[in-house]
Write a protein that holds these residues in place. Structure first.
Motif, PDB file in Angstrom:
ATOM      1  N   SER A  42       0.822  -1.105  -0.255  1.00  0.00           N
ATOM      2  CA  SER A  42      -0.084  -0.056  -0.030  1.00  0.00           C
ATOM      3  C   SER A  42       1.026   1.107  -0.039  1.00  0.00           C
ATOM      4  O   SER A  42       0.632   2.210  -0.793  1.00  0.00           O
ATOM      5  CB  SER A  42      -0.750   0.139   1.184  1.00  0.00           C
ATOM      6  N   THR A  75       2.357   5.310  -2.422  1.00  0.00           N
ATOM      7  CA  THR A  75       2.195   6.864  -1.882  1.00  0.00           C
ATOM      8  C   THR A  75       3.352   7.710  -2.564  1.00  0.00           C
ATOM      9  O   THR A  75       4.299   6.829  -2.900  1.00  0.00           O
ATOM     10  CB  THR A  75       2.154   6.822  -0.503  1.00  0.00           C
ATOM     11  N   LYS A 115      -9.635   0.498   3.919  1.00  0.00           N
ATOM     12  CA  LYS A 115     -10.311   1.400   4.713  1.00  0.00           C
ATOM     13  C   LYS A 115      -9.666   1.867   5.993  1.00  0.00           C
ATOM     14  O   LYS A 115      -9.622   2.984   6.345  1.00  0.00           O
ATOM     15  CB  LYS A 115     -11.963   1.133   4.828  1.00  0.00           C
ATOM     16  N   ALA A 144      -6.465   3.611   5.563  1.00  0.00           N
ATOM     17  CA  ALA A 144      -6.588   5.093   5.128  1.00  0.00           C
ATOM     18  C   ALA A 144      -6.970   5.803   6.296  1.00  0.00           C
ATOM     19  O   ALA A 144      -6.535   6.999   6.564  1.00  0.00           O
ATOM     20  CB  ALA A 144      -7.594   5.393   3.995  1.00  0.00           C
ATOM     21  N   GLN A 165     -11.880  13.558  -0.259  1.00  0.00           N
ATOM     22  CA  GLN A 165     -10.744  13.967  -1.029  1.00  0.00           C
ATOM     23  C   GLN A 165     -10.751  15.444  -1.181  1.00  0.00           C
ATOM     24  O   GLN A 165      -9.419  15.773  -1.011  1.00  0.00           O
ATOM     25  CB  GLN A 165     -10.965  13.131  -2.503  1.00  0.00           C
ATOM     26  N   ALA A 197      -1.737  10.036   3.059  1.00  0.00           N
ATOM     27  CA  ALA A 197      -3.053   9.679   3.528  1.00  0.00           C
ATOM     28  C   ALA A 197      -3.950   9.879   2.270  1.00  0.00           C
ATOM     29  O   ALA A 197      -4.827   9.040   2.177  1.00  0.00           O
ATOM     30  CB  ALA A 197      -3.394  10.342   4.772  1.00  0.00           C
ATOM     31  N   LEU A 254      -3.624   6.674   0.113  1.00  0.00           N
ATOM     32  CA  LEU A 254      -4.126   5.674   0.582  1.00  0.00           C
ATOM     33  C   LEU A 254      -5.899   5.721   0.387  1.00  0.00           C
ATOM     34  O   LEU A 254      -6.378   4.794   0.262  1.00  0.00           O
ATOM     35  CB  LEU A 254      -3.867   5.501   1.938  1.00  0.00           C
ATOM     36  N   ILE A 255      -6.026   6.864   0.410  1.00  0.00           N
ATOM     37  CA  ILE A 255      -7.622   7.281   0.258  1.00  0.00           C
ATOM     38  C   ILE A 255      -7.934   6.966  -1.100  1.00  0.00           C
ATOM     39  O   ILE A 255      -9.107   6.189  -1.489  1.00  0.00           O
ATOM     40  CB  ILE A 255      -8.057   8.672   0.648  1.00  0.00           C
ATOM     41  N   TYR A 314      -7.937   3.304  -1.667  1.00  0.00           N
ATOM     42  CA  TYR A 314      -9.138   2.667  -1.049  1.00  0.00           C
ATOM     43  C   TYR A 314     -10.234   2.698  -1.939  1.00  0.00           C
ATOM     44  O   TYR A 314     -10.998   1.880  -2.238  1.00  0.00           O
ATOM     45  CB  TYR A 314      -9.281   3.137   0.268  1.00  0.00           C
TER      46      TYR A 314
END
Length: 205
Positions: free
Chosen positions: A40, A44, A66, A69, A141, A185, A188-189, A192
């Motif tokens: 994951s 990034t 989820k 994130a 977002q 972050a 990662l969102i 997801y």
């Protein structure tokens, strides 16, 4: 005596097997969580920071995109609050010139806004029905991107020769780190959201 000795031996072997099995299962879970985090974080902008900041929370998110994130947002929020508190102390300390004090006050407000936006994102992700998923992701977002902008603006306030000194360097370093955490972050969102979309497509097949 012979029967007792055999029983004791079997008991010890059973205990040993149970302990080894438990340790093996625990190691497997830890390895799975670690591999998931590495994979994951590779998506990034700052993968090393991503891994170092989140690895201690591996049991919290396990292999859930989820929860990963959400954990990344929580870590970012904690860092933003700590930096804001540090700047508040520095802004009232001796040796800070008016230009630095003003920049810190502005930065404190920006970090507070950033923290509010991140907190809203955490709450939104934790209290959204499946039917509202896309709306939730769009809001999160937007808020995290706004937080990133606030942090960048804060960092820009400490640029230039007028802001020389240890205070400037310390604050700027903290804010840049928060910006990197926020960027991770957000990545990662986004990951997801992409995985969720793939899951829905597979379900519909």
């Amino acid at each position: 005596m012979a029967c007792s000795a055999k029983f004791l031996l079997l008991l010890l072997l059973s205990i040993s097997f149970y302990i080894n099995s438990s340790l093996a299962a625990r190691n497997l879970i830890q390895t799975t969580n670690t591999d998931f985090l590495r994979t994951s974080c590779a998506k990034t902008t700052y993968p090393k920071l991503c891994y170092s900041s989140l690895s201690v929370h591996a049991t919290t998110f396990q292999t859930s995109p989820k929860l990963l994130a959400n954990t990344a947002l929580s870590v970012t929020l904690s860092s933003a609050k700590s930096a804001s508190e540090m700047m508040l102390k520095l802004a009232h300390s001796q040796g800070i010139n008016p230009r630095q004090a003003a920049a810190m006050r502005d930065c404190i407000e920006l970090l507070r806004d950033s923290a509010d936006e991140i907190m809203r994102s955490i709450n939104k992700m934790g209290n959204t029905k499946e039917s509202d998923f896309q709306l939730m992701i769009n809001d999160v977002q937007t808020w995290v991107s706004a937080a990133l902008t606030d942090e960048s603006t804060c960092s820009d306030g400490f640029a230039g020769k007028a802001m020389n000194g240890n205070a400037k360097n310390s604050v700027r370093e903290q804010v840049v780190n928060i910006g990197h955490l926020t960027s991770n972050a957000l990545a990662l969102i986004n990951n997801y959201a992409s995985l969720h979309e793939i899951f829905l497509l597979l379900v519909c097949l």
